[in-house]
Motif scaffolding. Structure first.
Motif, PDB file in Angstrom:
ATOM      1  N   ARG A  44       0.310  -1.424  -0.432  1.00 22.35           N
ATOM      2  CA  ARG A  44      -0.240   0.240  -0.142  1.00 22.35           C
ATOM      3  C   ARG A  44       1.275   1.393  -0.259  1.00 22.35           C
ATOM      4  N   TYR A  45       0.490   1.783  -1.041  1.00 22.26           N
ATOM      5  CA  TYR A  45       1.474   3.460  -0.941  1.00 22.26           C
ATOM      6  C   TYR A  45       0.004   4.625  -1.024  1.00 22.26           C
ATOM      7  N   ARG A  46       1.068   5.077  -0.351  1.00 26.12           N
ATOM      8  CA  ARG A  46       0.079   6.004   0.288  1.00 26.12           C
ATOM      9  C   ARG A  46       1.119   8.130   0.007  1.00 26.12           C
ATOM     10  N   GLN A  47       0.406   9.136  -0.867  1.00 25.84           N
ATOM     11  CA  GLN A  47       1.014  10.391  -0.657  1.00 25.84           C
ATOM     12  C   GLN A  47      -0.279  11.136  -0.594  1.00 25.84           C
ATOM     13  N   ALA A  48       0.209  12.368  -0.013  1.00 24.43           N
ATOM     14  CA  ALA A  48      -0.662  13.865   0.478  1.00 24.43           C
ATOM     15  C   ALA A  48      -0.150  14.514  -0.717  1.00 24.43           C
ATOM     16  N   PHE A  49      -0.501  15.396  -0.980  1.00 27.59           N
ATOM     17  CA  PHE A  49       0.268  16.906  -2.004  1.00 27.59           C
ATOM     18  C   PHE A  49      -0.942  17.613  -1.406  1.00 27.59           C
ATOM     19  N   ARG A  50      -0.097  18.967  -1.933  1.00 23.46           N
ATOM     20  CA  ARG A  50      -0.338  20.148  -1.598  1.00 23.46           C
ATOM     21  C   ARG A  50      -2.003  20.437  -2.129  1.00 23.46           C
ATOM     22  N   ARG A  51      -2.595  19.811  -2.894  1.00 18.22           N
ATOM     23  CA  ARG A  51      -3.543  19.767  -3.168  1.00 18.22           C
ATOM     24  C   ARG A  51      -4.543  18.786  -3.789  1.00 18.22           C
ATOM     25  N   GLY A  52      -3.871  17.490  -2.740  1.00  8.97           N
ATOM     26  CA  GLY A  52      -4.724  16.062  -3.144  1.00  8.97           C
ATOM     27  C   GLY A  52      -3.875  15.176  -2.336  1.00  8.97           C
ATOM     28  N   ARG A  53      -4.735  14.221  -2.729  1.00  7.49           N
ATOM     29  CA  ARG A  53      -3.666  12.706  -2.096  1.00  7.49           C
ATOM     30  C   ARG A  53      -3.986  11.778  -3.345  1.00  7.49           C
ATOM     31  N   ILE A  54      -2.889  10.632  -3.016  1.00 13.24           N
ATOM     32  CA  ILE A  54      -3.201   9.660  -3.952  1.00 13.24           C
ATOM     33  C   ILE A  54      -2.735   8.144  -2.690  1.00 13.24           C
ATOM     34  N   ILE A  55      -3.810   6.858  -2.855  1.00 17.57           N
ATOM     35  CA  ILE A  55      -4.002   5.815  -2.315  1.00 17.57           C
ATOM     36  C   ILE A  55      -3.755   4.253  -3.319  1.00 17.57           C
ATOM     37  N   PHE A  56      -2.299   4.069  -3.375  1.00 18.43           N
ATOM     38  CA  PHE A  56      -2.550   2.555  -4.158  1.00 18.43           C
ATOM     39  C   PHE A  56      -2.601   1.241  -3.401  1.00 18.43           C
ATOM     40  N   GLU A  57      -3.110   0.485  -3.851  1.00 16.35           N
ATOM     41  CA  GLU A  57      -2.829  -1.330  -2.838  1.00 16.35           C
ATOM     42  C   GLU A  57      -2.842  -2.261  -3.888  1.00 16.35           C
ATOM     43  N   GLY A  58      -2.403  -3.111  -3.545  1.00 17.64           N
ATOM     44  CA  GLY A  58      -2.446  -4.396  -4.258  1.00 17.64           C
ATOM     45  C   GLY A  58      -1.529  -5.672  -3.594  1.00 17.64           C
ATOM     46  N   ALA A  59      -1.625  -6.075  -4.758  1.00 14.52           N
ATOM     47  CA  ALA A  59      -0.997  -7.906  -4.180  1.00 14.52           C
ATOM     48  C   ALA A  59       0.075  -8.647  -5.329  1.00 14.52           C
ATOM     49  N   LEU A  60       1.177  -9.500  -5.133  1.00 18.91           N
ATOM     50  CA  LEU A  60       1.267 -10.542  -6.093  1.00 18.91           C
ATOM     51  C   LEU A  60       1.792 -11.597  -5.520  1.00 18.91           C
ATOM     52  N   SER A  61       1.400 -13.275  -5.931  1.00 15.11           N
ATOM     53  CA  SER A  61       0.973 -13.698  -5.804  1.00 15.11           C
ATOM     54  C   SER A  61       1.295 -15.305  -6.196  1.00 15.11           C
ATOM     55  N   ASP A  62       2.593 -16.420  -5.732  1.00 15.85           N
ATOM     56  CA  ASP A  62       2.892 -16.832  -6.508  1.00 15.85           C
ATOM     57  C   ASP A  62       2.332 -17.987  -5.775  1.00 15.85           C
ATOM     58  N   ASP A  63       0.926 -19.050  -6.284  1.00 15.71           N
ATOM     59  CA  ASP A  63       0.617 -20.190  -5.798  1.00 15.71           C
ATOM     60  C   ASP A  63       0.245 -21.172  -6.293  1.00 15.71           C
TER      61      ASP A  63
END
Length: 717
Positions: free
Chosen positions: A245-264
């Motif tokens: 999960r990656y989060r970042q806040a900017f002066r005029r906004g924000r973003i968030i990304f989350e995910g996963a990678l699997s070998d099963d």
């Protein structure tokens, strides 16, 4: 300068030193006896209290030696800095600026959460506190209780960095009661005042019938004041997964990304994963940019790992602006289906929409004028003509639609009668491609008018109970001929209180209700500030001509609609019930839904019931009946149990079920959960998962959650 400035100030005054030599903030020293010896030693004895800059020190005696600049303090000693840090000790030798020194029998308490008890404590340069032979815990400790705390960390040395707000452990040993279960030669943890700090988060032990037993161990990385990254390895018998999960806040906004990678082992030859992201930014001139991304490697991945319950994904980017009298929106949406019986190639996966709305309040004619313009386009990936395979499935049809609308609304008051008038005209242009049946599409004009009459009546009793009754009737008309275009957007119609007085109840403007119609009904409500309250709405639609575009389950087909009955009740004891149903003159029910909730200090219960009769016109060959239940029960101050259950009445079996129990006190949170999914399809198989989480409190900031603290006494646990 802390307490030293206080003592130097007093000593300087007694010894005749010039006041200019001290510039400390004024301080106060209180004691039963204060004296200065011949060798200029300052000695304060008996109930000594010192205050300065929010710091308070209490002790039995304080002695200041001007030759060495040392302070000798006899305890019991309590130093409270007013910012959440407290030091307790038996004896102390400190420098005159309190930046360095030695304390024996010392205990450090951080944010009223974490206790660090040691044999000896050193202060170094006013920044570091070193504790030797230390026991660390956030559990409440009773002085006469011989039992060790529920958990503790024993270490040869602990260093508290007050500037970085970190705790460093040498030769750390985690103990449950007094039994060692984990040894780490080096360990770093944030102190309780930290909001964000790099380090491990709460681990989770999970067992899944398909993935096996495994451990999730999240690691939080602070990349700065405005961004962070969380990496969570998930290792189980049948999978190796890295979640992020990656989060970042900017002066005029924000973003968030989350995910996963699997070998099963479920799909051993494929790399699997998902990525979800969202963001929002404030642009110039009040515009707002929003986006979300949803992508997955295969249809079963989200269900296999229990990440989300979605069976359709939508990725969108949108620019919009909302002002008092204006609204603008431009958006693009891409859909992906995860259902077995849906093919993305023949679904309208790409959708582009634009909308502009504006309202005016002209003084010349009074009332309100509303103007709107909309454009919509959706496209299928297939280039085949409609029903190219002869299976009744739309293969490649694409649609482009333009709509404009202008309305004038005005209200009048005739005694107790409220009159609302509505006059307008709409224009529709629809173009169709890859469909030889409807050729190129159609266009038309739809003039419209409506008059709504309401007669509200209110009665209030001496006890404060207020009742409101409002009968209403609307006479509406929409002209023009129906367009010869396919029904692409209005296949699912809902008839409820929100659109009872609408001139068209289709969810999109690719279709409109035409001709004369009368909507009649009424509302009743009862409001009692000290008892039960309720509201009820009953309505029906009568038409000049039957509307053939409505299916049977909408309750709107034919010249006479089904009766709409909706209401809710709230009781003083915490019970609330709401429901809605559609039924005809024979009391045959087309749709029904009921939701009930009951809540008090210890119990939260909720349940719902949904029924929809069969309707082949909307691909519903059999009825839908479902019952859901969820609840939580607070067993005592520390134990809470919860359960949820969803039952398919038509299939005669449960769809999902789950239960959990949680123990929480001031120093630990332990949760045990079990969940079962009974879904069965070619991509999704039934699965059972068991989860265990253990959180040691005291190494994070306050969350605002109310936590019960165990008390000392016979009832202590």
């Amino acid at each position: 300068m802390g307490l030293a400035a206080l003592l130097i100030l007093i000593f300087g005054w007694v010894a005749g030193m010039a006041p200019a030599q001290t510039s400390a903030v004024p301080a106060v020293l209180v004691a039963d006896d204060i004296q200065v010896t011949r060798d200029r030693r300052l000695i304060a004895r008996g109930n000594v209290e010192a205050f300065q800059n929010g710091t308070r020190l209490t002790a039995q005696s304080i002695e200041y030696n001007p030759d060495t600049g040392a302070l000798t303090i006899t305890g019991p000693i309590v130093i409270d800095d007013g910012a959440g840090t407290r030091i307790l000790a038996n004896q102390a030798e400190l420098s005159n600026d309190l930046q360095n020194g030695l304390l024996t029998g010392a205990r450090l308490v951080l944010n009223d959460q974490l206790q660090l008890a040691s044999v000896q404590m050193n202060r170094v340069n006013g920044r570091y506190t070193q504790l030797y032979k230390t026991a660390v815990t956030s559990c409440h400790i009773c002085g006469d209780d011989p039992r060790p705390p529920l958990w503790q960390i024993r270490a040869k040395r602990v260093i508290h960095d007050e500037e970085e707000r970190q705790l460093y452990f040498d030769h750390a040993q985690l103990r449950i009661r007094n039994t060692p279960i984990l040894y780490l030669p080096r360990l770093r943890l944030p102190d309780p005042s930290q909001d964000r700090a790099t380090g491990f988060l709460i681990p989770e032990l999970q067992s899944n019938s398909r993935l096996g037993t495994g451990l999730r161990l999240p690691y939080f990385i602070k990349l700065g004041d405005h961004r962070d990254l969380t990496l969570t390895p998930y290792i189980a018998n049948n999978t190796r997964t890295l979640e992020f999960r990656y989060r970042q806040a900017f002066r005029r906004g924000r973003i968030i990304f989350e995910g996963a990678l699997s070998d099963d082992e479920l799909q051993p030859n494929d790399s699997r994963g998902f990525l979800f992201g969202a963001g929002e930014f404030n642009l110039n001139r009040d515009f707002v940019l929003q986006f979300d991304i949803e992508a997955v490697s295969d249809d079963a991945y989200l269900n296999d790992y229990g990440y989300f319950n979605k069976d359709r994904l939508d990725s969108q980017i949108q620019v919009s602006r909302a002002r008092r009298d204006e609204f603008i929106r431009l958006s693009y949406i891409n859909y992906k289906s995860l259902r077995d019986d849906e093919d993305d190639a023949v679904l309208p996966s790409d959708v582009l929409e634009a909308l502009y709305e504006r309202r005016f309040f002209p003084k010349a004619v009074g009332g309100e004028i509303r103007l709107s313009a909309a454009a919509h386009a959706h496209e299928r990936a297939s280039r085949l003509d409609f029903d190219a395979n002869g299976d009744g499935v739309v293969d490649g049809r694409d649609v482009l639609r333009f709509n404009v609308d202008a309305e004038w609304l005005r209200s009048f008051q005739l005694g107790g009668l409220q009159v609302q008038t509505r006059l307008g005209v709409a224009g529709d242009v629809i173009r169709v491609s890859d469909d030889s049946i409807f050729d190129d599409g159609d266009s038309g004009i739809a003039p419209k008018a409506a008059v709504t009459l309401r007669y509200p009546m209110v009665r209030q009793s001496a006890s404060g109970v207020r009742q409101h009754i409002e009968p209403f009737v609307q006479f509406g008309w929409v002209g023009g001929d129906g367009l010869a275009v396919p029904n692409e957007e209005s296949t699912r119609v809902e008839f409820d209180e929100g659109n009872l007085l609408a001139l068209s109840r289709f969810p999109a403007t690719d279709r409109r209700e035409r001709g004369w119609a009368v909507a009649l009904g009424g509302t009743w409500s009862r409001i009692d500030p000290n008892g039960w309250s309720a509201s009820l709405t009953l309505g029906q639609i009568l038409r000049e001509e039957a509307q053939t575009d409505f299916s049977d389950t909408t309750g709107l087909s034919g010249t006479t609609s089904d009766f709409l009955l909706a209401g809710q009740m709230k009781f003083d004891g915490g019970l609330a019930v709401s429901g809605r149903t559609l039924f005809n003159e024979s009391f045959d029910v087309a749709k029904a839904e009921v939701r009930g909730d009951w809540s008090n200090d210890r119990l939260d219960l909720g349940g719902s019931y949904i029924w929809i009769s069969e309707d082949p016109a909307i691909d519903l060959p059999s009825p839908i009946g479902e019952f859901t239940f969820d609840g939580a029960y607070k067993i005592d101050r520390f134990w809470t149990a919860n359960v949820d259950w969803r039952y398919d009445l038509e299939e005669g079996r449960a769809a999902t079920a789950g239960a959990g129990i949680t123990y929480t006190n001031e120093c630990v949170r332990v949760g045990l959960s079990i969940n079962r999914s009974f879904a069965d399809s070619t991509t999704i198989e039934p699965s059972t998962s068991l989860g265990v989480t253990v959180s040691l409190r005291g190494f994070s900031a306050h969350t605002g959650e109310r936590v019960e603290t165990r008390s000392c006494g016979k009832q202590a646990r």
